[in-house]
Design a protein around this motif. Structure first.
Motif, mmCIF file in Angstrom:
data_model
loop_
_atom_site.group_PDB
_atom_site.id
_atom_site.type_symbol
_atom_site.label_atom_id
_atom_site.label_comp_id
_atom_site.label_asym_id
_atom_site.label_seq_id
_atom_site.Cartn_x
_atom_site.Cartn_y
_atom_site.Cartn_z
ATOM 1 N N UNK A 180 47.206 48.347 44.858
ATOM 2 C CA UNK A 180 47.769 46.900 44.279
ATOM 3 C C UNK A 180 49.227 46.433 44.405
ATOM 4 N N UNK A 181 49.500 45.250 45.099
ATOM 5 C CA UNK A 181 50.938 44.862 45.617
ATOM 6 C C UNK A 181 51.317 43.562 45.552
ATOM 7 N N UNK A 182 52.464 43.341 45.013
ATOM 8 C CA UNK A 182 53.025 42.234 44.453
ATOM 9 C C UNK A 182 53.127 41.342 44.914
ATOM 10 N N UNK A 183 52.560 40.273 44.891
ATOM 11 C CA UNK A 183 52.868 38.801 46.048
ATOM 12 C C UNK A 183 53.617 37.757 45.366
ATOM 13 N N UNK A 184 54.293 38.005 43.929
ATOM 14 C CA UNK A 184 55.301 36.881 43.744
ATOM 15 C C UNK A 184 54.612 36.219 43.251
ATOM 16 N N UNK A 185 54.966 35.443 42.067
ATOM 17 C CA UNK A 185 55.263 33.877 41.908
ATOM 18 C C UNK A 185 53.960 35.315 39.758
ATOM 19 N N UNK A 186 54.093 36.251 40.038
ATOM 20 C CA UNK A 186 53.676 36.721 38.573
ATOM 21 C C UNK A 186 51.891 37.256 39.119
ATOM 22 N N UNK A 187 52.107 36.850 40.202
ATOM 23 C CA UNK A 187 50.609 38.320 40.324
ATOM 24 C C UNK A 187 50.651 39.466 41.398
ATOM 25 N N UNK A 188 49.326 40.328 41.683
ATOM 26 C CA UNK A 188 49.466 41.058 42.785
ATOM 27 C C UNK A 188 47.560 41.237 42.736
ATOM 28 N N UNK A 232 40.811 31.763 51.720
ATOM 29 C CA UNK A 232 40.959 32.967 51.880
ATOM 30 C C UNK A 232 40.442 34.037 50.547
ATOM 31 N N UNK A 233 39.176 34.492 49.881
ATOM 32 C CA UNK A 233 39.123 35.198 48.787
ATOM 33 C C UNK A 233 39.970 36.549 48.399
ATOM 34 N N UNK A 234 41.421 36.575 47.774
ATOM 35 C CA UNK A 234 41.668 37.839 47.106
ATOM 36 C C UNK A 234 41.362 37.808 46.143
ATOM 37 N N UNK A 235 41.042 39.339 45.710
ATOM 38 C CA UNK A 235 41.243 40.334 44.421
ATOM 39 C C UNK A 235 42.227 39.744 43.585
ATOM 40 N N UNK A 236 42.467 38.558 42.822
ATOM 41 C CA UNK A 236 44.091 38.911 41.883
ATOM 42 C C UNK A 236 44.428 38.979 40.787
#
Length: 77
Positions: free
Chosen positions: A66-74, A50-54
């Motif tokens: 934006x939301x924090x999804x862990x491992x150094x990414x939002x 799935x395409x996510x804007x990261x």
């Protein structure tokens, strides 16, 4: 179970090419895991069907929207 897996592989081969497109992102500096929604390629990248804007967090809090999804990414909401 094996038949279900084989059916899934067959359907993915028949699907249009844009359905097979995956979003690939590099692992964030200092992290060896992938963010939520991504699969570890056991290399230096993570992929998602799935395409996510990261956006990398660079040690900062995520910006508004934006939301924090862990491992150094939002990820954009």
């Amino acid at each position: 179970m094996v038949r279900l897996f084989a059916l899934g592989v067959l359907l993915s081969l028949v699907a249009p090419t844009n359905a097979l497109a995956q979003k690939k992102i590099p692992k964030a500096k200092g992290h060896d895991q992938c963010p939520l929604g991504y699969v570890n390629t056991l290399g230096t990248t993570c992929v998602s069907p799935i395409y996510y804007e990261m956006s990398p967090t660079n040690g900062e809090a995520c910006a508004s929207g934006w939301m924090n999804v862990g491992a150094g990414y939002c990820r954009k909401k």
